[in-house]
Design an enzyme around this catalytic site. Structure first.
Site, mmCIF file in Angstrom:
data_model
loop_
_atom_site.group_PDB
_atom_site.id
_atom_site.type_symbol
_atom_site.label_atom_id
_atom_site.label_comp_id
_atom_site.label_asym_id
_atom_site.label_seq_id
_atom_site.Cartn_x
_atom_site.Cartn_y
_atom_site.Cartn_z
ATOM 1 N N GLN A 239 0.799 -1.219 0.000
ATOM 2 C CA GLN A 239 0.000 0.000 0.000
ATOM 3 C C GLN A 239 0.838 1.278 0.000
ATOM 4 O O GLN A 239 0.335 2.335 -0.347
ATOM 5 C CB GLN A 239 -0.949 -0.012 1.198
ATOM 6 C CG GLN A 239 -1.961 -1.159 1.109
ATOM 7 C CD GLN A 239 -2.923 -1.175 2.274
ATOM 8 O OE1 GLN A 239 -2.657 -1.790 3.292
ATOM 9 N NE2 GLN A 239 -4.044 -0.483 2.143
ATOM 10 N N HIS B 90 -2.103 -4.963 -12.974
ATOM 11 C CA HIS B 90 -1.544 -4.867 -14.326
ATOM 12 C C HIS B 90 -2.379 -5.617 -15.371
ATOM 13 O O HIS B 90 -2.373 -5.244 -16.539
ATOM 14 C CB HIS B 90 -0.092 -5.375 -14.347
ATOM 15 C CG HIS B 90 0.831 -4.497 -13.559
ATOM 16 N ND1 HIS B 90 1.989 -4.952 -12.964
ATOM 17 C CD2 HIS B 90 0.767 -3.181 -13.234
ATOM 18 C CE1 HIS B 90 2.581 -3.961 -12.324
ATOM 19 N NE2 HIS B 90 1.857 -2.879 -12.470
ATOM 20 N N ASP C 165 2.138 0.770 -8.131
ATOM 21 C CA ASP C 165 3.485 0.766 -8.740
ATOM 22 C C ASP C 165 4.420 1.751 -8.035
ATOM 23 O O ASP C 165 5.601 1.460 -7.837
ATOM 24 C CB ASP C 165 3.419 1.137 -10.231
ATOM 25 C CG ASP C 165 2.832 0.016 -11.079
ATOM 26 O OD1 ASP C 165 2.488 -1.040 -10.509
ATOM 27 O OD2 ASP C 165 2.712 0.198 -12.308
ATOM 28 N N ARG D 156 4.114 -0.022 12.940
ATOM 29 C CA ARG D 156 3.703 -1.293 12.347
ATOM 30 C C ARG D 156 3.800 -1.174 10.825
ATOM 31 O O ARG D 156 3.134 -0.332 10.214
ATOM 32 C CB ARG D 156 2.258 -1.633 12.745
ATOM 33 C CG ARG D 156 1.798 -2.887 12.052
ATOM 34 C CD ARG D 156 0.382 -3.327 12.366
ATOM 35 N NE ARG D 156 0.092 -4.441 11.479
ATOM 36 C CZ ARG D 156 -1.030 -4.621 10.805
ATOM 37 N NH1 ARG D 156 -2.033 -3.782 10.945
ATOM 38 N NH2 ARG D 156 -1.168 -5.647 10.002
ATOM 39 N N HIS E 290 1.064 -9.298 4.640
ATOM 40 C CA HIS E 290 -0.103 -8.419 4.522
ATOM 41 C C HIS E 290 -0.618 -8.484 3.076
ATOM 42 O O HIS E 290 -0.537 -7.515 2.328
ATOM 43 C CB HIS E 290 0.258 -6.980 4.932
ATOM 44 C CG HIS E 290 -0.925 -6.118 5.263
ATOM 45 N ND1 HIS E 290 -1.087 -5.483 6.474
ATOM 46 C CD2 HIS E 290 -2.023 -5.779 4.540
ATOM 47 C CE1 HIS E 290 -2.217 -4.787 6.474
ATOM 48 N NE2 HIS E 290 -2.806 -4.947 5.308
ATOM 49 N N GLU F 44 -5.207 -10.210 9.065
ATOM 50 C CA GLU F 44 -6.637 -10.372 8.789
ATOM 51 C C GLU F 44 -6.992 -11.585 7.936
ATOM 52 O O GLU F 44 -7.490 -11.441 6.803
ATOM 53 C CB GLU F 44 -7.193 -9.112 8.111
ATOM 54 C CG GLU F 44 -7.105 -7.865 8.949
ATOM 55 C CD GLU F 44 -7.833 -6.673 8.311
ATOM 56 O OE1 GLU F 44 -8.099 -6.705 7.102
ATOM 57 O OE2 GLU F 44 -8.125 -5.717 9.038
ATOM 58 N N GLU G 160 -4.885 -1.929 14.069
ATOM 59 C CA GLU G 160 -5.457 -1.032 13.050
ATOM 60 C C GLU G 160 -6.766 -0.488 13.567
ATOM 61 O O GLU G 160 -7.600 -1.232 14.094
ATOM 62 C CB GLU G 160 -5.780 -1.781 11.749
ATOM 63 C CG GLU G 160 -4.633 -1.937 10.811
ATOM 64 C CD GLU G 160 -5.034 -2.633 9.515
ATOM 65 O OE1 GLU G 160 -6.166 -2.431 9.036
ATOM 66 O OE2 GLU G 160 -4.198 -3.388 8.998
HETATM 67 C C1 PNW Z 1 -7.839 -3.529 6.466
HETATM 68 N N1 PNW Z 1 -14.091 -4.987 5.656
HETATM 69 O O1 PNW Z 1 -8.639 -4.050 5.474
HETATM 70 C C2 PNW Z 1 -6.436 -3.806 5.987
HETATM 71 O O2 PNW Z 1 -5.646 -4.501 6.911
HETATM 72 C C3 PNW Z 1 -5.731 -2.606 5.455
HETATM 73 O O3 PNW Z 1 -4.771 -3.017 4.540
HETATM 74 C C4 PNW Z 1 -6.731 -1.613 4.864
HETATM 75 O O4 PNW Z 1 -6.116 -0.543 4.221
HETATM 76 C C5 PNW Z 1 -7.594 -1.131 6.021
HETATM 77 O O5 PNW Z 1 -8.236 -2.218 6.668
HETATM 78 C C6 PNW Z 1 -8.649 -0.101 5.626
HETATM 79 O O6 PNW Z 1 -9.623 -0.665 4.803
HETATM 80 C C7 PNW Z 1 -9.999 -4.218 5.578
HETATM 81 O O7 PNW Z 1 -14.753 -4.811 4.616
HETATM 82 C C8 PNW Z 1 -10.698 -4.281 4.400
HETATM 83 O O8 PNW Z 1 -14.598 -5.391 6.683
HETATM 84 C C9 PNW Z 1 -12.065 -4.529 4.419
HETATM 85 C C10 PNW Z 1 -12.705 -4.715 5.634
HETATM 86 C C11 PNW Z 1 -11.987 -4.652 6.830
HETATM 87 C C12 PNW Z 1 -10.637 -4.397 6.799
#
Ligand code: PNW
Length: 533
Positions: free
Chosen positions: A50, A70, A83, A108, A153, A198, A411
């Site tokens: 990211q 891509h 990118d 983190r 991740h 996650e 997070e």
């Molecule tokens: C997390 N949902 O993703 C990720 O760990 C991160 O990379 C991301 O940028 C951040 O949350 C913000 O979205 C999620 O739909 C994506 O429940 C989707 C969900 C939860 C977390």
């Protein structure tokens, strides 16, 4: 994303549910906010794909996200890709400066698997990838920032996906070899590890509903296989650390689980059961095998999937069972829980759910639908509404159900559009940090909090249209200049004072001086200019 339904169909209830889902004798105290303890950790979080950019620099191999952006650019808002992203591969010194500006003690970040192993497996190690993270970790330590590293991740090597990715049980070996290499190379300096970010989100969106890379659609089988392999992979990495590194390196290894909090939409048995099932399918699926005394999947998950599978004519459950050895091998394989939390839902189950979901699918197995309370403040992210008390309830639920494990909120945050004035983020952080204070007062074993995110970054399918940063990043500027938002000043002040001052109103356009001070300054300039005109 699960569909949300009309809130008006249901009486909205907020408070007593925590008593239902937690141990019956839990009493949630609502104390006035006070100080965070001196040893409470504040940090900020990011992930490699990211922010890093430099997607093919210095021998890095392609991941499933490079492949997706891509080969299928229309899948991402504005055809954005990672990118270059925030170009942190080159801008990392500025990132560390930002951490210093905020006053956080921990960072983190995640390690990119394909920088280290461009071909996925351990038979070829890319020394330039190792060199990069060495430089970066050394710079963090030179600035007194403690590294808190996520090993995985979501940026799986594309070549491993071509061999089935998280649906192939061999990934337990692939991941274990990769984990051993990062422990070997960086474990002298990294003392906090999280294996996988996650599992639920990754398995649900990537291998269940074909939303995220690698866009596999298998919501009734692949989703569970993915989770099972992640539990085994986490356990293998944990045992490797124990057997080969713990005695010399002395760090901790945890896993990072996401969880919503849920309230039943009503007092009915159906809705209360639905809320418990919803949490068991999302959080319990990974939490219970690792953190419960008995190990294994939650019984309600096992029973529901088995019953649905039988009714659908399967010979055995689509949720493959663990044998006794596997249950014991997985149990206890985390020194702490990394918890990612964003929002709370109301959950219900009634006849309107019939026919709502694909068959077979994990949504159908859960057989519950959810929605958010429309009175909770909405945000730029349609899937997030601000409801801090949900985090408080979730932490109490974890304490009561899993013997109060060590928790780091890894997070928490919300997206906005561009701009430095971000009142929704300020309000969101205050609300959720207040919830952490209340959870601490209730005896929850929370050790730290990481804001998502340090800076704007590639928000997966939403590209750069959702900004999660305390710092704004100018993605038009080749230097990817970073500028602190109002929320960055607010977070800094919370960290400095270790308390939440609701009156503090810094002006991000005036370097964070309070809005009052900067207005007085403008007034003075106007008056002086007037005198000389
Ligand atoms: C997390 N949902 O993703 C990720 O760990 C991160 O990379 C991301 O940028 C951040 O949350 C913000 O979205 C999620 O739909 C994506 O429940 C989707 C969900 C939860 C977390």
């Amino acid at each position: 994303m699960r569909s949300s339904s009309n809130t008006s169909r249901y009486g909205l209830r907020t408070d007593c549910w925590a008593l239902t889902i937690s141990a019956a004798n839990t009493i949630i105290k609502t104390l006035p906010s006070k100080q965070f303890p001196p040893d409470f950790i504040f940090g900020a979080a990011t992930a490699a794909y990211q922010i890093e950019g430099a997607w093919d620099a210095d021998g890095r191999g392609p991941s499933i996200w490079d492949h997706l952006v891509h080969t299928d650019p229309e899948h991402i808002t504005n055809k954005d890709n990672g990118d270059v992203a925030a170009n942190s591969y080159y801008n990392y010194k500025r990132d560390i400066e930002m951490l210093k500006e905020l006053g956080v003690s921990h960072y983190r970040f995640s390690i990119s698997w394909t920088r280290i192993l461009p071909f996925g497996r351990a038979h070829y190690i890319n020394q330039r990838g190792i060199d990069h993270y060495n430089k970066f970790i050394d710079e963090l330590l030179a600035n007194d920032i403690v590294p808190f590293a996520t090993i995985y991740h979501w940026d799986l090597p594309q070549i491993l996906q071509e061999h089935g990715g998280w649906l192939n049980e061999e990934i337990v070996d692939w991941f274990a070899d990769y984990a051993r290499i990062v422990f070997e190379n960086f474990g002298d300096r990294i003392k906090f590890w999280m294996t996988i970010n996650e599992p639920w989100v990754h398995c649900y969106f990537s291998y269940g509903y074909a939303v995220y890379a690698p866009k596999i659609r298998s919501p009734g089988v692949g989703f569970y296989e993915c989770g099972r392999n992640m539990l085994l992979a986490n356990a293998r990495a944990y045992h490797i650390y124990n057997d080969e590194f713990r005695s010399t390196q002395g760090g901790k290894v945890g896993i990072d689980l996401n969880s919503e909090y849920v309230y039943p939409a009503s007092d009915s048995i159906e809705d209360i059961e639905a809320a418990k099932d919803y949490l068991a399918f999302q959080f319990g699926q990974y939490m219970h095998p690792i953190f419960s005394k008995s190990g294994n999947y939650p019984q309600r998950l096992i029973h529901r999937v088995a019953a649905a599978s039988t009714a659908q004519g399967y010979n055995s459950s689509r949720l493959r069972s663990f044998d006794e050895d596997q249950i014991n091998y997985i149990k206890g394989t985390a020194d702490f829980l990394g918890l990612n939390h964003y929002f709370t839902k109301y959950v219900y189950r009634n006849s309107s759910v019939i026919g709502m979901f694909d068959v077979p699918s994990t949504d159908d197995d859960t057989f519950a639908d959810s929605y958010m309370d429309e009175s909770w403040p909405s945000t730029h992210a349609p899937w997030i509404r601000e409801h801090g008390p949900g985090l408080h309830h979730l932490l109490v639920h974890i304490k009561d159900s899993y013997d109060n494990p060590e928790v780091y909120i890894a997070e928490n945050g919300v997206s906005t559009t561009t701009g430095l004035n971000d009142p929704t983020r300020v309000s969101y952080y205050r609300s959720y940090l207040r919830a952490v204070l209340e959870a601490l007062a209730d005896g929850c074993n929370v050790h730290g909090y990481f804001a998502w995110s340090l800076m704007d970054n590639f928000e997966w399918n939403f590209g750069y249209s959702h900004r999660f940063g305390l710092y704004e990043v100018d993605f038009q500027d080749p230097n990817r200049t970073r500028t602190p938002r109002k929320s960055a000043f607010v977070y800094r002040e919370i960290i400095r004072s270790r308390t939440i001052d609701y009156e503090y109103d810094p002006d991000p356009y005036a370097g964070g001086s309070s809005v009052l001070t900067s207005s007085l300054l403008v007034l003075a300039i106007v008056v002086v200019a007037g005198l000389f005109s």
